[in-house]
Write a protein that holds these residues in place. Structure first.
Motif, mmCIF file in Angstrom:
data_model
loop_
_atom_site.group_PDB
_atom_site.id
_atom_site.type_symbol
_atom_site.label_atom_id
_atom_site.label_comp_id
_atom_site.label_asym_id
_atom_site.label_seq_id
_atom_site.Cartn_x
_atom_site.Cartn_y
_atom_site.Cartn_z
ATOM 1 N N ARG A 1 0.833 -1.208 0.000
ATOM 2 C CA ARG A 1 0.000 0.000 0.000
ATOM 3 C C ARG A 1 0.866 1.257 0.000
ATOM 4 N NH1 ARG A 1 -1.761 3.969 3.186
ATOM 5 N NH2 ARG A 1 -3.937 4.679 3.063
ATOM 6 N N THR A 2 1.950 1.241 0.776
ATOM 7 C CA THR A 2 2.818 2.418 0.858
ATOM 8 C C THR A 2 3.484 2.685 -0.490
ATOM 9 O OG1 THR A 2 3.238 1.930 3.186
ATOM 10 C CG2 THR A 2 4.746 3.459 2.099
ATOM 11 N N ALA A 3 3.903 1.619 -1.180
ATOM 12 C CA ALA A 3 4.517 1.794 -2.494
ATOM 13 C C ALA A 3 3.511 2.370 -3.487
ATOM 14 C CB ALA A 3 5.056 0.462 -3.008
ATOM 15 N N ALA A 4 2.257 1.909 -3.424
ATOM 16 C CA ALA A 4 1.219 2.448 -4.299
ATOM 17 C C ALA A 4 0.976 3.921 -4.008
ATOM 18 C CB ALA A 4 -0.070 1.651 -4.128
ATOM 19 N N ALA A 5 0.965 4.279 -2.722
ATOM 20 C CA ALA A 5 0.772 5.682 -2.343
ATOM 21 C C ALA A 5 1.919 6.540 -2.860
ATOM 22 C CB ALA A 5 0.660 5.803 -0.824
ATOM 23 N N TYR B 1 8.439 6.073 -0.779
ATOM 24 C CA TYR B 1 9.226 5.027 -1.441
ATOM 25 C C TYR B 1 10.257 4.456 -0.459
ATOM 26 C CZ TYR B 1 7.599 5.513 -6.298
ATOM 27 O OH TYR B 1 6.855 5.497 -7.445
ATOM 28 N N GLY B 2 10.886 5.330 0.308
ATOM 29 C CA GLY B 2 11.848 4.867 1.307
ATOM 30 C C GLY B 2 11.188 3.995 2.366
ATOM 31 N N ASP B 3 10.001 4.426 2.835
ATOM 32 C CA ASP B 3 9.269 3.624 3.821
ATOM 33 C C ASP B 3 8.899 2.260 3.244
ATOM 34 O OD1 ASP B 3 9.428 5.770 5.533
ATOM 35 O OD2 ASP B 3 7.357 6.453 5.185
ATOM 36 N N ALA B 4 8.442 2.255 1.996
ATOM 37 C CA ALA B 4 8.030 1.002 1.360
ATOM 38 C C ALA B 4 9.212 0.055 1.190
ATOM 39 C CB ALA B 4 7.385 1.291 0.008
ATOM 40 N N ALA B 5 10.381 0.606 0.884
ATOM 41 C CA ALA B 5 11.571 -0.230 0.696
ATOM 42 C C ALA B 5 11.918 -0.985 1.967
ATOM 43 C CB ALA B 5 12.751 0.630 0.247
ATOM 44 N N HIS C 1 14.435 -1.906 -5.986
ATOM 45 C CA HIS C 1 13.677 -1.071 -6.933
ATOM 46 C C HIS C 1 13.098 0.157 -6.232
ATOM 47 C CE1 HIS C 1 10.846 0.158 -10.013
ATOM 48 N NE2 HIS C 1 9.863 0.045 -9.131
ATOM 49 N N LEU C 2 12.505 -0.043 -5.068
ATOM 50 C CA LEU C 2 11.898 1.066 -4.343
ATOM 51 C C LEU C 2 12.954 2.060 -3.853
ATOM 52 C CD1 LEU C 2 9.271 -1.011 -2.350
ATOM 53 C CD2 LEU C 2 8.780 0.630 -4.185
ATOM 54 N N MET C 3 14.098 1.553 -3.444
ATOM 55 C CA MET C 3 15.176 2.451 -3.019
ATOM 56 C C MET C 3 15.674 3.300 -4.187
ATOM 57 S SD MET C 3 17.338 -0.001 -0.387
ATOM 58 C CE MET C 3 18.616 1.256 -0.154
ATOM 59 N N ARG C 4 15.751 2.683 -5.367
ATOM 60 C CA ARG C 4 16.171 3.456 -6.549
ATOM 61 C C ARG C 4 15.137 4.520 -6.899
ATOM 62 N NH1 ARG C 4 18.355 -1.535 -8.308
ATOM 63 N NH2 ARG C 4 16.377 -2.090 -9.264
#
Length: 381
Positions: A331-335, A352-356, A367-370
């Motif tokens: 959900r966080t990545a989608a947000a 994105y950082g939180d999702a990673a 991927h999310l960190m990038r």
């Protein structure tokens, strides 16, 4: 040695032994011994009837084991009165084995392991390698599962929904080492579809084919993930897409919509778009609405929110996302994605950082960190 042939024959041979008096665990053990013997003997003396050969050898192994166990004398007398092993009812036996291995009393993990061994013909070692667990751990899991289903009648009607959930779990595990669980799930689902006329079996097969068609474009040479919008669609397998669409259309024509058909319809719309910009997001939202009418699945709601953000704008997607549990995976990545689409890069980078930090896999985390780094670099510039 044709390993695929051996594995495809395994469930039918187990079924013959069970119908002739062996309990499930003893039949499965005997068939595994017969498979080992086949690997040794077939390269020099390939049989004219591979299935009949396996039935005969497995049956002998079972009788040898029964004779060695004095507590099974009564059953030995009963099974020795049966006719000599023959072709049997291969298709029916195979289907019943699917249902037995996906019995509702089993945990999902146990049902998956038992299905891969008894129906898929994989050894315990290879299943353990695929799931990255010690062989002893997997052996215990399979042993517990076999004890659980030992008293289940083999001719009892099964629950196709449970079977499909198990196959879907196998498909979603991906692949590791020399055991490609995606390909194995497709093979097993094809076998089920060939002998069981059910629209949701076809729906699941179509879903698998359409997702698998995109596999060559999902990762770069360095193993990093490629988002759907950035994938080289020239790498997609058009043959699998065409087959998946044909299977789906035949299932939809029966007018008994199920969750796998609805998911496959979404995948077909993605496959039909020549570019990401041509994706029919409005129709995709409509299919997610159909899906949610069948099963109120949080993951489906998450995917619908993303699709709504594409169809009606990022703020519409964020509003739908706000209704979901904050702890829902991805959900966080989608947000983060929708906030970036809405012109709020600062919030997107933070999310994105939180999702990673909570990503379920290393490739997804990287991927999310990038993504976070890309936005932060732009903001600093």
């Amino acid at each position: 040695m044709d390993e695929t042939l051996l594995r495809s024959l395994t469930p039918a041979v187990i079924g013959v032994l069970v119908r002739r008096g062996a309990d499930f665990a003893a039949a499965e053990d005997a068939v595994q011994e017969a498979l080992v013997e086949a690997v040794r003997a077939w390269p020099d003396r390939p049989p004219r009837d591979p299935r009949g050969w396996l039935v005969t050898v497995a049956w002998r192994r079972f009788l040898d084991s029964a004779r060695a166990d004095t507590t099974r004398r009564g059953r030995e007398e009963r099974v020795e009165a049966e006719p000599e092993p023959g072709p049997g009812r291969a298709v029916d036996d195979t289907l019943q084995l699917y249902f037995l291995c996906a019995h509702p009393s089993l945990t999902p993990a146990s049902a998956v392991a038992l299905t891969l061994r008894a129906v898929g013909g994989l050894t315990t070692r290879r299943i353990a390698q695929a799931y990255l667990v010690p062989e002893a751990t997997m052996a215990q899991r399979i042993s517990r599962a076999r004890r659980t289903v030992a008293s289940v009648r083999f001719d009892r009607p099964g629950d196709v929904a449970t079977v499909l959930r198990v196959l879907y779990l196998i498909f979603n595990e991906g692949y590791s080492g020399d055991v490609d669980l995606v390909a194995e799930a497709i093979r097993l689902t094809r076998t089920l579809a060939a002998g069981f006329d059910h629209e949701e079996v076809s729906g699941l097969l179509a879903l698998m084919l359409l997702h698998h068609a995109r596999r060559p474009a999902r990762t770069r040479a360095d193993g990093s993930l490629v988002p759907l919008a950035e994938q080289d669609r020239g790498l997609w397998d058009t043959g699998l897409i065409a087959e998946g669409v044909d299977v789906l259309q035949a299932a939809l024509a029966r007018d008994r919509l199920g969750e796998y058909q609805a998911q496959a319809a979404v995948a077909a719309l993605h496959a039909d778009a020549r570019t990401a910009e041509e994706t029919d997001w409005v129709q995709i939202v409509e299919w997610y609405d159909e899906l949610l009418g069948i099963t109120d699945n949080p993951v489906a709601r998450l995917n619908r929110a993303i699709a709504l953000g594409e169809a009606d704008g990022a703020r519409a997607g964020l509003a739908a996302l706000a209704e979901l549990d904050p702890s829902l995976p991805r959900r966080t990545a989608a947000a983060a994605y929708l906030h970036e689409r809405d012109g709020d890069p600062g919030t997107a980078a933070r999310l994105y950082g939180d999702a990673a930090r909570s990503a379920p896999s290393l490739p997804e985390r990287d991927h999310l960190m990038r993504q976070a780094a890309r936005i932060n670099t732009r903001l600093r510039g």
